[in-house]
Design an enzyme around this catalytic site. Structure first.
Site, PDB file in Angstrom:
ATOM      1  N   TYR A  43      50.853  14.692  68.779  1.00 32.04           N
ATOM      2  CA  TYR A  43      51.470  13.466  69.298  1.00 32.04           C
ATOM      3  C   TYR A  43      52.868  13.764  69.818  1.00 32.04           C
ATOM      4  O   TYR A  43      53.238  13.390  70.943  1.00 32.04           O
ATOM      5  CB  TYR A  43      51.529  12.399  68.202  1.00 32.04           C
ATOM      6  CG  TYR A  43      52.564  11.335  68.453  1.00 32.04           C
ATOM      7  CD1 TYR A  43      52.375  10.357  69.430  1.00 32.04           C
ATOM      8  CD2 TYR A  43      53.757  11.313  67.719  1.00 32.04           C
ATOM      9  CE1 TYR A  43      53.339   9.386  69.680  1.00 32.04           C
ATOM     10  CE2 TYR A  43      54.725  10.347  67.959  1.00 32.04           C
ATOM     11  CZ  TYR A  43      54.515   9.395  68.944  1.00 32.04           C
ATOM     12  OH  TYR A  43      55.480   8.444  69.185  1.00 32.04           O
ATOM     13  N   SER A  67      60.223   9.609  71.764  1.00 37.85           N
ATOM     14  CA  SER A  67      60.283   9.581  70.309  1.00 37.85           C
ATOM     15  C   SER A  67      61.219  10.654  69.780  1.00 37.85           C
ATOM     16  O   SER A  67      61.362  11.728  70.378  1.00 37.85           O
ATOM     17  CB  SER A  67      58.879   9.817  69.739  1.00 37.85           C
ATOM     18  OG  SER A  67      58.922  10.078  68.356  1.00 37.85           O
ATOM     19  N   LYS A 125      54.769  13.732  73.801  1.00 37.29           N
ATOM     20  CA  LYS A 125      56.037  13.103  74.174  1.00 37.29           C
ATOM     21  C   LYS A 125      56.972  14.122  74.815  1.00 37.29           C
ATOM     22  O   LYS A 125      57.611  13.852  75.844  1.00 37.29           O
ATOM     23  CB  LYS A 125      56.699  12.469  72.952  1.00 37.29           C
ATOM     24  CG  LYS A 125      55.970  11.274  72.374  1.00 37.29           C
ATOM     25  CD  LYS A 125      55.956  10.092  73.334  1.00 37.29           C
ATOM     26  CE  LYS A 125      55.402   8.838  72.692  1.00 37.29           C
ATOM     27  NZ  LYS A 125      55.283   7.707  73.631  1.00 37.29           N
TER      28      LYS A 125
END
Length: 338
Positions: free
Chosen positions: A149, A124, A153
């Site tokens: 989050y 991402s 990643k």
């Protein structure tokens, strides 16, 4: 060639499975269905006239995961599976670190022990943190991710980088997505969030169809042209096609490569709202809310490297993204009906 797709019934995963099947790959899917529906499997078959093997398995279940690798031979893995709601990750960080990191480590362990060393990872643009300049190239240093989050990643990218350094037989492509929206032009598959949407487009379409009273726009005082956050929105079908291109790079012994996947153009939240209204003729009521913790002002890509190395460019514009999103919502007013 058989490809294992983790999270293959999810939004991006399902569209990628369609592209893989239509390009002649055999596909197996692993998904625990926590953020998706088994109905997607029938929809994929309707679109492609082909069937993907499906295994309802959680990547945290190491024994079950090993069983898949023992029963099937894979040439490559595309790893989508993971929790992805930014706001939820801020409220429940342990849940995200446990699910996303441990699940990935289990997957890597199973791959390694069964001689599968080709991996495409669904990363991402959030790994760039709050970028110093835009558009963002792959050479832009990773930043301090603003939410758990994003941290997962970034951590997984580092894990995979270290694995490649330790064992050069691994071929790994890290695909840094910007903001996927849209749906398959057939309207059979699209984005169906659980509960109140966390992402902009499904929120807009649910307002448009009357499921929600208005759109809440988080932040009106960012340093952008209209005060709302700016993002690089990319059609999910364009994104899915990039995985097929990346697959070819993998089988040419990619080593370790990183690619941004975006359009190179930023749209503000209000611009997306107005584009949706123009494309569909439906007025979207909205009100401004306080900024969400973890959000940044602007983030959009330079996708020149993907064009040069993979021969990939995003083809759909914002109008098609809005129309296809609305088409899916219209044809599926209650989602996949479960």
């Amino acid at each position: 060639m058989r490809i294992l797709v983790t999270g293959g019934t999810g939004f991006i995963g399902s569209h990628t499975v369609v592209e893989l099947l239509e390009n002649g790959y055999d596909v197996s899917i692993v998904d625990n269905l926590c953020n998706s529906s088994a109905v997607v499997l029938d929809r994929i078959k309707q679109i492609t006239a082909k069937t993907a093997n499906f295994h309802k398995i959680d990547l945290l279940d190491k024994v079950a995961l090993d069983g898949i690798f023992e029963s099937e031979r894979f040439d490559c893995v595309i790893h989508f599976a993971g929790l992805k709601a930014v706001g939820e990750s801020v409220k429940e960080p342990w849940k995200y670190y446990n699910n996303n990191l441990v699940g990935t480590l289990n997957l890597i362990d199973s791959m390694s022990r069964h001689g599968v060393k080709n991996l495409i990872f669904s990363s991402s643009a959030t790994v760039y943190g709050s970028p110093k300049v835009v558009p963002i190239t792959e050479e832009h240093p990773k930043g301090n991710c603003t939410n758990p989050y994003g941290q997962t990643k970034s951590m997984i990218e580092q894990i995979l980088t270290d694995i490649h350094k330790a064992d050069g037989e691994w071929n790994i492509v890290l695909l840094r997505y910007f903001n996927p929206i849209g749906a398959h032009p057939s309207g059979l598959i699209g984005e169906e969030p659980n509960g109140t949407p966390n992402n902009l487009m499904p929120f807009i379409t649910q307002v448009a169809i009357g499921k929600l009273p208005e759109l809440g726009i988080f932040g009106s005082d960012y340093d952008t042209k209209d005060g709302t956050g700016v993002r690089d929105y990319i059609h999910v079908v364009d994104l899915a096609k990039a995985h097929v291109k990346a697959m070819k790079k993998i089988f040419d012994n990619a080593g370790l490569e990183i690619y941004n996947l975006g359009t190179g153009k930023g749209y503000s939240v209000l611009e997306v709202v107005h584009s949706f209204e123009e494309a569909t003729g439906i007025k979207i009521p909205y009100s401004f809310k306080p900024r969400r913790e973890g959000d940044i002002a602007a983030c959009y890509a330079s996708a020149d490297k993907a064009k040069k190395d993979l021969g990939w460019v995003a083809e759909y514009g914002i109008k098609e993204m809005c129309l296809h999103s609305w088409n899916f919502q219209k044809l599926n007013p209650n989602g996949y009906g479960e």
